[in-house]
Design a protein around this motif. Sequence first.
Motif, PDB file in Angstrom:
ATOM      1  N   ILE A   1       0.865  -1.193   0.000  1.00  0.00           N
ATOM      2  CA  ILE A   1       0.000   0.000   0.000  1.00  0.00           C
ATOM      3  C   ILE A   1       0.892   1.229   0.000  1.00  0.00           C
ATOM      4  CG2 ILE A   1      -1.685   1.327   1.323  1.00  0.00           C
ATOM      5  CD1 ILE A   1      -2.779  -1.272   2.423  1.00  0.00           C
ATOM      6  N   PHE A   2       0.541   2.200  -0.836  1.00  0.00           N
ATOM      7  CA  PHE A   2       1.281   3.461  -0.862  1.00  0.00           C
ATOM      8  C   PHE A   2       0.297   4.588  -1.147  1.00  0.00           C
ATOM      9  CE2 PHE A   2       4.476   6.484  -2.699  1.00  0.00           C
ATOM     10  CZ  PHE A   2       5.257   6.587  -1.559  1.00  0.00           C
ATOM     11  N   ASN A   3       0.356   5.634  -0.320  1.00  0.00           N
ATOM     12  CA  ASN A   3      -0.602   6.741  -0.416  1.00  0.00           C
ATOM     13  C   ASN A   3       0.154   8.047  -0.621  1.00  0.00           C
ATOM     14  OD1 ASN A   3      -2.657   4.849   0.267  1.00  0.00           O
ATOM     15  ND2 ASN A   3      -2.163   5.119   2.422  1.00  0.00           N
ATOM     16  N   ILE A   4      -0.224   8.791  -1.647  1.00  0.00           N
ATOM     17  CA  ILE A   4       0.446  10.032  -2.018  1.00  0.00           C
ATOM     18  C   ILE A   4      -0.540  11.190  -1.890  1.00  0.00           C
ATOM     19  CG2 ILE A   4       1.679  11.261  -3.838  1.00  0.00           C
ATOM     20  CD1 ILE A   4       2.447   8.617  -5.037  1.00  0.00           C
ATOM     21  N   LEU A   5      -0.110  12.258  -1.251  1.00  0.00           N
ATOM     22  CA  LEU A   5      -0.891  13.492  -1.148  1.00  0.00           C
ATOM     23  C   LEU A   5      -0.235  14.545  -2.029  1.00  0.00           C
ATOM     24  CD1 LEU A   5      -3.026  15.380   0.148  1.00  0.00           C
ATOM     25  CD2 LEU A   5      -1.400  15.756   2.018  1.00  0.00           C
ATOM     26  N   CYS A   6      -0.988  15.076  -2.980  1.00  0.00           N
ATOM     27  CA  CYS A   6      -0.487  16.111  -3.891  1.00  0.00           C
ATOM     28  C   CYS A   6      -1.095  17.455  -3.497  1.00  0.00           C
ATOM     29  CB  CYS A   6      -0.849  15.780  -5.339  1.00  0.00           C
ATOM     30  SG  CYS A   6      -0.133  14.235  -5.937  1.00  0.00           S
ATOM     31  N   ILE A   7      -0.227  18.384  -3.104  1.00  0.00           N
ATOM     32  CA  ILE A   7      -0.681  19.718  -2.701  1.00  0.00           C
ATOM     33  C   ILE A   7      -0.102  20.730  -3.679  1.00  0.00           C
ATOM     34  CG2 ILE A   7      -0.732  21.450  -0.871  1.00  0.00           C
ATOM     35  CD1 ILE A   7      -0.321  19.275   1.151  1.00  0.00           C
ATOM     36  N   GLY A   8      -0.953  21.598  -4.175  1.00  0.00           N
ATOM     37  CA  GLY A   8      -0.490  22.631  -5.088  1.00  0.00           C
ATOM     38  C   GLY A   8      -1.669  23.372  -5.688  1.00  0.00           C
ATOM     39  N   GLU A   9      -1.378  24.536  -6.214  1.00  0.00           N
ATOM     40  CA  GLU A   9      -2.428  25.350  -6.817  1.00  0.00           C
ATOM     41  C   GLU A   9      -2.998  24.655  -8.061  1.00  0.00           C
ATOM     42  OE1 GLU A   9      -0.919  29.223  -7.553  1.00  0.00           O
ATOM     43  OE2 GLU A   9      -0.162  29.496  -5.514  1.00  0.00           O
ATOM     44  N   THR A  10      -4.208  25.025  -8.391  1.00  0.00           N
ATOM     45  CA  THR A  10      -4.869  24.445  -9.557  1.00  0.00           C
ATOM     46  C   THR A  10      -4.114  24.809 -10.827  1.00  0.00           C
ATOM     47  OG1 THR A  10      -6.990  24.699  -8.422  1.00  0.00           O
ATOM     48  CG2 THR A  10      -7.060  24.288 -10.781  1.00  0.00           C
ATOM     49  N   GLY A  11      -3.850  23.800 -11.659  1.00  0.00           N
ATOM     50  CA  GLY A  11      -3.193  24.042 -12.938  1.00  0.00           C
ATOM     51  C   GLY A  11      -1.691  23.847 -12.935  1.00  0.00           C
ATOM     52  N   LEU A  12      -1.123  23.319 -11.833  1.00  0.00           N
ATOM     53  CA  LEU A  12       0.326  23.111 -11.784  1.00  0.00           C
ATOM     54  C   LEU A  12       0.751  21.754 -12.326  1.00  0.00           C
ATOM     55  CD1 LEU A  12       1.481  24.697  -8.388  1.00  0.00           C
ATOM     56  CD2 LEU A  12       1.832  25.538 -10.711  1.00  0.00           C
ATOM     57  N   GLY A  13      -0.196  20.935 -12.754  1.00  0.00           N
ATOM     58  CA  GLY A  13       0.147  19.664 -13.381  1.00  0.00           C
ATOM     59  C   GLY A  13       0.310  18.510 -12.418  1.00  0.00           C
ATOM     60  N   LYS A  14      -0.474  18.495 -11.349  1.00  0.00           N
ATOM     61  CA  LYS A  14      -0.371  17.407 -10.358  1.00  0.00           C
ATOM     62  C   LYS A  14      -0.822  16.081 -10.965  1.00  0.00           C
ATOM     63  CE  LYS A  14      -3.035  19.579  -7.349  1.00  0.00           C
ATOM     64  NZ  LYS A  14      -3.234  20.863  -8.046  1.00  0.00           N
ATOM     65  N   SER A  15      -1.977  16.084 -11.619  1.00  0.00           N
ATOM     66  CA  SER A  15      -2.492  14.845 -12.216  1.00  0.00           C
ATOM     67  C   SER A  15      -1.589  14.356 -13.339  1.00  0.00           C
ATOM     68  CB  SER A  15      -3.911  15.073 -12.755  1.00  0.00           C
ATOM     69  OG  SER A  15      -4.784  15.482 -11.719  1.00  0.00           O
ATOM     70  N   THR A  16      -1.058  15.274 -14.122  1.00  0.00           N
ATOM     71  CA  THR A  16      -0.167  14.887 -15.220  1.00  0.00           C
ATOM     72  C   THR A  16       1.101  14.240 -14.693  1.00  0.00           C
ATOM     73  OG1 THR A  16      -1.020  16.733 -16.546  1.00  0.00           O
ATOM     74  CG2 THR A  16       1.057  15.739 -17.243  1.00  0.00           C
ATOM     75  N   LEU A  17       1.640  14.774 -13.596  1.00  0.00           N
ATOM     76  CA  LEU A  17       2.855  14.186 -13.022  1.00  0.00           C
ATOM     77  C   LEU A  17       2.590  12.789 -12.477  1.00  0.00           C
ATOM     78  CD1 LEU A  17       5.832  14.639 -12.312  1.00  0.00           C
ATOM     79  CD2 LEU A  17       5.077  15.449 -10.070  1.00  0.00           C
TER      80      LEU A  17
ATOM     81  N   THR B   1      -8.357   5.498  -5.269  1.00  0.00           N
ATOM     82  CA  THR B   1      -7.524   4.320  -5.023  1.00  0.00           C
ATOM     83  C   THR B   1      -7.499   3.440  -6.266  1.00  0.00           C
ATOM     84  OG1 THR B   1      -8.099   4.390  -2.667  1.00  0.00           O
ATOM     85  CG2 THR B   1      -7.159   2.343  -3.500  1.00  0.00           C
ATOM     86  N   TYR B   2      -6.301   2.963  -6.587  1.00  0.00           N
ATOM     87  CA  TYR B   2      -6.114   2.145  -7.784  1.00  0.00           C
ATOM     88  C   TYR B   2      -5.328   0.886  -7.421  1.00  0.00           C
ATOM     89  CZ  TYR B   2      -6.992   6.792  -9.738  1.00  0.00           C
ATOM     90  OH  TYR B   2      -7.525   8.022 -10.009  1.00  0.00           O
ATOM     91  N   GLU B   3      -5.593  -0.195  -8.142  1.00  0.00           N
ATOM     92  CA  GLU B   3      -4.838  -1.443  -8.005  1.00  0.00           C
ATOM     93  C   GLU B   3      -3.872  -1.535  -9.181  1.00  0.00           C
ATOM     94  OE1 GLU B   3      -4.731  -3.877  -5.829  1.00  0.00           O
ATOM     95  OE2 GLU B   3      -6.467  -3.554  -4.521  1.00  0.00           O
TER      96      GLU B   3
ATOM     97  N   ARG C   1       1.871  -6.514  -6.477  1.00  0.00           N
ATOM     98  CA  ARG C   1       0.642  -5.722  -6.507  1.00  0.00           C
ATOM     99  C   ARG C   1       0.777  -4.518  -5.573  1.00  0.00           C
ATOM    100  NH1 ARG C   1      -3.081  -7.884  -4.055  1.00  0.00           N
ATOM    101  NH2 ARG C   1      -2.003  -9.705  -3.192  1.00  0.00           N
ATOM    102  N   LEU C   2       0.315  -3.378  -6.047  1.00  0.00           N
ATOM    103  CA  LEU C   2       0.397  -2.141  -5.272  1.00  0.00           C
ATOM    104  C   LEU C   2      -0.977  -1.478  -5.253  1.00  0.00           C
ATOM    105  CD1 LEU C   2       2.101   0.045  -3.782  1.00  0.00           C
ATOM    106  CD2 LEU C   2       2.413   1.138  -6.019  1.00  0.00           C
ATOM    107  N   LYS C   3      -1.486  -1.234  -4.039  1.00  0.00           N
ATOM    108  CA  LYS C   3      -2.733  -0.469  -3.895  1.00  0.00           C
ATOM    109  C   LYS C   3      -2.348   0.987  -3.678  1.00  0.00           C
ATOM    110  CE  LYS C   3      -6.275  -2.199  -1.744  1.00  0.00           C
ATOM    111  NZ  LYS C   3      -7.190  -2.681  -0.685  1.00  0.00           N
ATOM    112  N   LEU C   4      -2.532   1.778  -4.699  1.00  0.00           N
ATOM    113  CA  LEU C   4      -2.087   3.173  -4.696  1.00  0.00           C
ATOM    114  C   LEU C   4      -3.275   4.105  -4.494  1.00  0.00           C
ATOM    115  CD1 LEU C   4       0.186   5.304  -5.270  1.00  0.00           C
ATOM    116  CD2 LEU C   4      -0.520   5.179  -7.675  1.00  0.00           C
ATOM    117  N   THR C   5      -3.132   5.021  -3.538  1.00  0.00           N
ATOM    118  CA  THR C   5      -4.156   6.047  -3.293  1.00  0.00           C
ATOM    119  C   THR C   5      -3.545   7.412  -3.553  1.00  0.00           C
ATOM    120  OG1 THR C   5      -5.266   4.696  -1.623  1.00  0.00           O
ATOM    121  CG2 THR C   5      -5.737   7.053  -1.613  1.00  0.00           C
TER     122      THR C   5
END
Length: 430
Positions: free
Chosen positions: A48-64, A91-93, A100-104
């Motif tokens: 299991i691995f959980n990532i928190l992405c903090i940043g202003e809208t439009g900085l490319g968090k989802s793309t990264l 959350t994704y498998e 196997r990695l359960k990523l959030t």
Amino acid sequence: MASAEVERVRVSSTKVDGPIRNLKLSGHVGFDSLPDQLVNKSVQNGFIFNILCIGETGLGKSTLMDSLFNTSFESSASPHSLPSVKLKAHTYELQESNVRLKLTIVDTVGYGDQINKEDSFKAIVDYIDAQFESYLQEELKIKRSLATFHDTRIHVCLYFICPTGHGLKSIDLMCMKKLDTKVNIIPIIAKADTISKTELQKFKEKIVHELSNNGVQIYQFPVDDENVTEVNAQMNSHVPFAVVGSTDFVRVGNKMMRSRQYPWGTVQVENESHCDFVKLREMLIRTNMEDMREKTHMRHYELYRKKRLEQMGFTDVDSDNKPVSFQQSFEQKRSHHLQELQQKEDEMRQMFVNRVKEKELELKDEEKDLHSKFDKLKKDHSEEKRKLDELRKTMEEDIIEFNRRKTQIAQQQALSSSHHTLTLGKSKKK
């Protein structure tokens, strides 16, 4: 016989202090397969691995995130008009080879878009604490299922810094200061292809200087493991990482690579001379993922757990600095809680008695007022009745007098009429 068994149990349960003896085996036993057993068990259970992405809208968090894991996660464009910060977790498998990695991935929607950014970090802090609290409540259960429990504690926070070249904003320093004791923070300069290399190096130095001056503790890659000491020590000097993400592929030579196409050229995401994306992926996923998971549990969660148990009244030592068992702490807390409940019950009972007494006094005063009003009305009624009786008596007397006069007048009229008749008769005879 029974006493001998008791004595044997007593001797066997006695703790013997002394140096540990090192023995040599005369043959193969087999416990050297423990690492293999551990690996097989871990691979079977998954990670299991959980990532928190903090940043202003439009900085490319989802793309990264798409670039880091070489896939396409579900994402939608966020507006800039949200009244407050909201956190969305997906959350994704994932599976690579037989692992196997359960990523959030948790995204901060609307972060930095409000006019008043004073409480922008509050929703993030509350979310991290809520995940810690959920795990703590599972630990405190009588029948626990930690093996199957979905651990949602944040293992790493990727803080996206706007590529202004002028240093950190106040909201960045305030948010990272609030989070550095709760999560592993890795600062990232987003969209690094918008700054020249000279400006980028100065920007990095300025960010590190501001973080140090404001006492913000960011995640340091561990250097205590001799296998990764050299590479981690080198990578610590590259923080914050200047990254570029892309979902587009451009043919470079004979290979399709993630790139950003511009009129003046192509920025290759996985080219280390263009950005630090490869360094970030190496440090985050391939080298130090397990260390982040361990630090989250052993440092950040333990700190939260310690504070929460102290708030609940549990302690490890008493006033004499002697060890206290969990049962003793529980009994003391239970006794103290019962005393507080009894005290509150007594206070409520006394308050109820006082309220009843006050209400009785109010009712007595109202009853007294009603009696006085009743007496006054009774007196007024009696006086009114007396006056009416007098008026009735006077009226009856007036009626009697009226009837007497009426009778008298009627008699007088009758006498005068008869006298007039007699007079007319005498006149005719003459």
